[in-house]
Design a protein around this motif. Sequence first.
Motif, PDB file in Angstrom:
ATOM      1  N   VAL A 111     -29.277  -3.541  -7.419  1.00 64.37           N
ATOM      2  CA  VAL A 111     -28.238  -3.077  -8.343  1.00 64.37           C
ATOM      3  C   VAL A 111     -27.040  -4.009  -8.215  1.00 64.37           C
ATOM      4  O   VAL A 111     -26.566  -4.268  -7.111  1.00 64.37           O
ATOM      5  CB  VAL A 111     -27.799  -1.625  -8.055  1.00 64.37           C
ATOM      6  CG1 VAL A 111     -26.665  -1.207  -8.983  1.00 64.37           C
ATOM      7  CG2 VAL A 111     -28.971  -0.657  -8.169  1.00 64.37           C
ATOM      8  N   SER A 112     -26.590  -4.526  -9.351  1.00 64.54           N
ATOM      9  CA  SER A 112     -25.414  -5.407  -9.390  1.00 64.54           C
ATOM     10  C   SER A 112     -24.552  -5.031 -10.576  1.00 64.54           C
ATOM     11  O   SER A 112     -25.063  -4.660 -11.632  1.00 64.54           O
ATOM     12  CB  SER A 112     -25.833  -6.876  -9.531  1.00 64.54           C
ATOM     13  OG  SER A 112     -26.652  -7.282  -8.469  1.00 64.54           O
ATOM     14  N   LEU A 143     -35.687   2.445 -11.424  1.00 63.65           N
ATOM     15  CA  LEU A 143     -35.219   3.287 -12.528  1.00 63.65           C
ATOM     16  C   LEU A 143     -36.153   4.466 -12.745  1.00 63.65           C
ATOM     17  O   LEU A 143     -37.369   4.357 -12.579  1.00 63.65           O
ATOM     18  CB  LEU A 143     -35.116   2.466 -13.810  1.00 63.65           C
ATOM     19  CG  LEU A 143     -34.174   1.265 -13.772  1.00 63.65           C
ATOM     20  CD1 LEU A 143     -34.187   0.541 -15.118  1.00 63.65           C
ATOM     21  CD2 LEU A 143     -32.765   1.669 -13.375  1.00 63.65           C
ATOM     22  N   ASN A 144     -35.576   5.594 -13.169  1.00 61.00           N
ATOM     23  CA  ASN A 144     -36.399   6.751 -13.514  1.00 61.00           C
ATOM     24  C   ASN A 144     -36.859   6.643 -14.966  1.00 61.00           C
ATOM     25  O   ASN A 144     -36.563   5.658 -15.650  1.00 61.00           O
ATOM     26  CB  ASN A 144     -35.648   8.060 -13.231  1.00 61.00           C
ATOM     27  CG  ASN A 144     -34.413   8.237 -14.102  1.00 61.00           C
ATOM     28  OD1 ASN A 144     -34.245   7.619 -15.158  1.00 61.00           O
ATOM     29  ND2 ASN A 144     -33.510   9.110 -13.656  1.00 61.00           N
ATOM     30  N   ILE A 149     -30.661   4.839 -12.563  1.00 61.71           N
ATOM     31  CA  ILE A 149     -30.974   4.503 -11.175  1.00 61.71           C
ATOM     32  C   ILE A 149     -31.435   5.759 -10.451  1.00 61.71           C
ATOM     33  O   ILE A 149     -30.780   6.800 -10.504  1.00 61.71           O
ATOM     34  CB  ILE A 149     -29.754   3.888 -10.467  1.00 61.71           C
ATOM     35  CG1 ILE A 149     -29.349   2.581 -11.160  1.00 61.71           C
ATOM     36  CG2 ILE A 149     -30.061   3.641  -8.987  1.00 61.71           C
ATOM     37  CD1 ILE A 149     -27.992   2.050 -10.747  1.00 61.71           C
ATOM     38  N   ASP A 150     -32.576   5.655  -9.783  1.00 62.62           N
ATOM     39  CA  ASP A 150     -33.155   6.764  -9.033  1.00 62.62           C
ATOM     40  C   ASP A 150     -32.933   6.474  -7.549  1.00 62.62           C
ATOM     41  O   ASP A 150     -33.572   5.585  -6.978  1.00 62.62           O
ATOM     42  CB  ASP A 150     -34.647   6.871  -9.351  1.00 62.62           C
ATOM     43  CG  ASP A 150     -35.336   8.023  -8.645  1.00 62.62           C
ATOM     44  OD1 ASP A 150     -34.775   8.568  -7.668  1.00 62.62           O
ATOM     45  OD2 ASP A 150     -36.451   8.372  -9.071  1.00 62.62           O
ATOM     46  N   HIS A 155     -32.366   2.763  -1.920  1.00 64.51           N
ATOM     47  CA  HIS A 155     -31.663   3.299  -0.761  1.00 64.51           C
ATOM     48  C   HIS A 155     -30.584   2.316  -0.317  1.00 64.51           C
ATOM     49  O   HIS A 155     -30.830   1.465   0.540  1.00 64.51           O
ATOM     50  CB  HIS A 155     -32.658   3.555   0.376  1.00 64.51           C
ATOM     51  CG  HIS A 155     -33.792   4.425  -0.035  1.00 64.51           C
ATOM     52  ND1 HIS A 155     -33.673   5.793  -0.138  1.00 64.51           N
ATOM     53  CD2 HIS A 155     -35.057   4.138  -0.416  1.00 64.51           C
ATOM     54  CE1 HIS A 155     -34.821   6.305  -0.542  1.00 64.51           C
ATOM     55  NE2 HIS A 155     -35.674   5.320  -0.723  1.00 64.51           N
ATOM     56  N   PRO A 156     -29.380   2.433  -0.877  1.00 69.54           N
ATOM     57  CA  PRO A 156     -28.313   1.525  -0.465  1.00 69.54           C
ATOM     58  C   PRO A 156     -27.898   1.778   0.977  1.00 69.54           C
ATOM     59  O   PRO A 156     -27.974   2.910   1.474  1.00 69.54           O
ATOM     60  CB  PRO A 156     -27.169   1.845  -1.435  1.00 69.54           C
ATOM     61  CG  PRO A 156     -27.442   3.216  -1.931  1.00 69.54           C
ATOM     62  CD  PRO A 156     -28.929   3.406  -1.875  1.00 69.54           C
ATOM     63  N   VAL A 157     -27.485   0.707   1.638  1.00 67.95           N
ATOM     64  CA  VAL A 157     -26.971   0.801   2.998  1.00 67.95           C
ATOM     65  C   VAL A 157     -25.532   1.303   2.922  1.00 67.95           C
ATOM     66  O   VAL A 157     -24.772   0.918   2.033  1.00 67.95           O
ATOM     67  CB  VAL A 157     -27.031  -0.582   3.689  1.00 67.95           C
ATOM     68  CG1 VAL A 157     -26.301  -0.575   5.031  1.00 67.95           C
ATOM     69  CG2 VAL A 157     -28.478  -1.023   3.865  1.00 67.95           C
ATOM     70  N   LEU A 158     -25.176   2.148   3.864  1.00 71.44           N
ATOM     71  CA  LEU A 158     -23.807   2.643   3.966  1.00 71.44           C
ATOM     72  C   LEU A 158     -23.126   1.950   5.136  1.00 71.44           C
ATOM     73  O   LEU A 158     -23.774   1.528   6.089  1.00 71.44           O
ATOM     74  CB  LEU A 158     -23.800   4.159   4.173  1.00 71.44           C
ATOM     75  CG  LEU A 158     -24.501   4.993   3.104  1.00 71.44           C
ATOM     76  CD1 LEU A 158     -24.452   6.472   3.476  1.00 71.44           C
ATOM     77  CD2 LEU A 158     -23.900   4.756   1.741  1.00 71.44           C
ATOM     78  N   PHE A 159     -21.804   1.863   5.055  1.00 70.96           N
ATOM     79  CA  PHE A 159     -21.015   1.222   6.102  1.00 70.96           C
ATOM     80  C   PHE A 159     -20.009   2.218   6.638  1.00 70.96           C
ATOM     81  O   PHE A 159     -19.342   2.913   5.884  1.00 70.96           O
ATOM     82  CB  PHE A 159     -20.281   0.006   5.521  1.00 70.96           C
ATOM     83  CG  PHE A 159     -19.328  -0.637   6.481  1.00 70.96           C
ATOM     84  CD1 PHE A 159     -19.784  -1.308   7.595  1.00 70.96           C
ATOM     85  CD2 PHE A 159     -17.963  -0.574   6.262  1.00 70.96           C
ATOM     86  CE1 PHE A 159     -18.900  -1.909   8.488  1.00 70.96           C
ATOM     87  CE2 PHE A 159     -17.065  -1.172   7.142  1.00 70.96           C
ATOM     88  CZ  PHE A 159     -17.540  -1.837   8.253  1.00 70.96           C
TER      89      PHE A 159
END
Length: 187
Positions: A111-112, A143-144, A149-150, A155-159
């Motif tokens: 995703v950008s 994508l669903n 975005i599904d 699974h984006p990384v969190l900080f």
Amino acid sequence: MMKKNLGSTLALYPMPLVVVGAMVDGQPTWTLAGHVGILGHDRVLVSLAKVHYINRGIRETGALSINLVDEPMLPEADYVGSVSGANIDKSGVFASTVGAGGAPVAGCAKVSMACNVADIYETQGFDNFILEIRATYADEAILNEAGKIDYSRFHPVLFEMPTYAYLRASEPIAKCLSLQHSESERP
């Protein structure tokens, strides 16, 4: 419940981890950012320390990309956050294309968002770029059926800033505004 006063501690973590891309002297460069936010449905914010090399390019071109990091992208994302573009050429770390508005978009990012600078709000030590989203690009595999975005596929990384840790997002709990309460249970 007893609560301890932690002072004026920023406690809005974890945040999505992103790689910011911009052009500096005609070359793509990248940096890691853990301070991003939503200002409404039409604006987002990226906050970068003033010392970042990439800030000059963002100011000159008025464009940047926000590339959400997932685990396969994490080693390169961590690298671009650990070295300065003033000392190391980071243009080849990610294969890239030019997004709407002219900023480089990382090819490996699922995703950008290509953004243009709408305003810059300066605080002590930070350039806070208020951005208009020109285009959002997403890998079709995440994508669903409705073309959205599904996040069960992506699974984006969190900080988390206080410990400088990268975290995995947890599983869904419930649909927003779907938890039913009787009138007597409401505050």
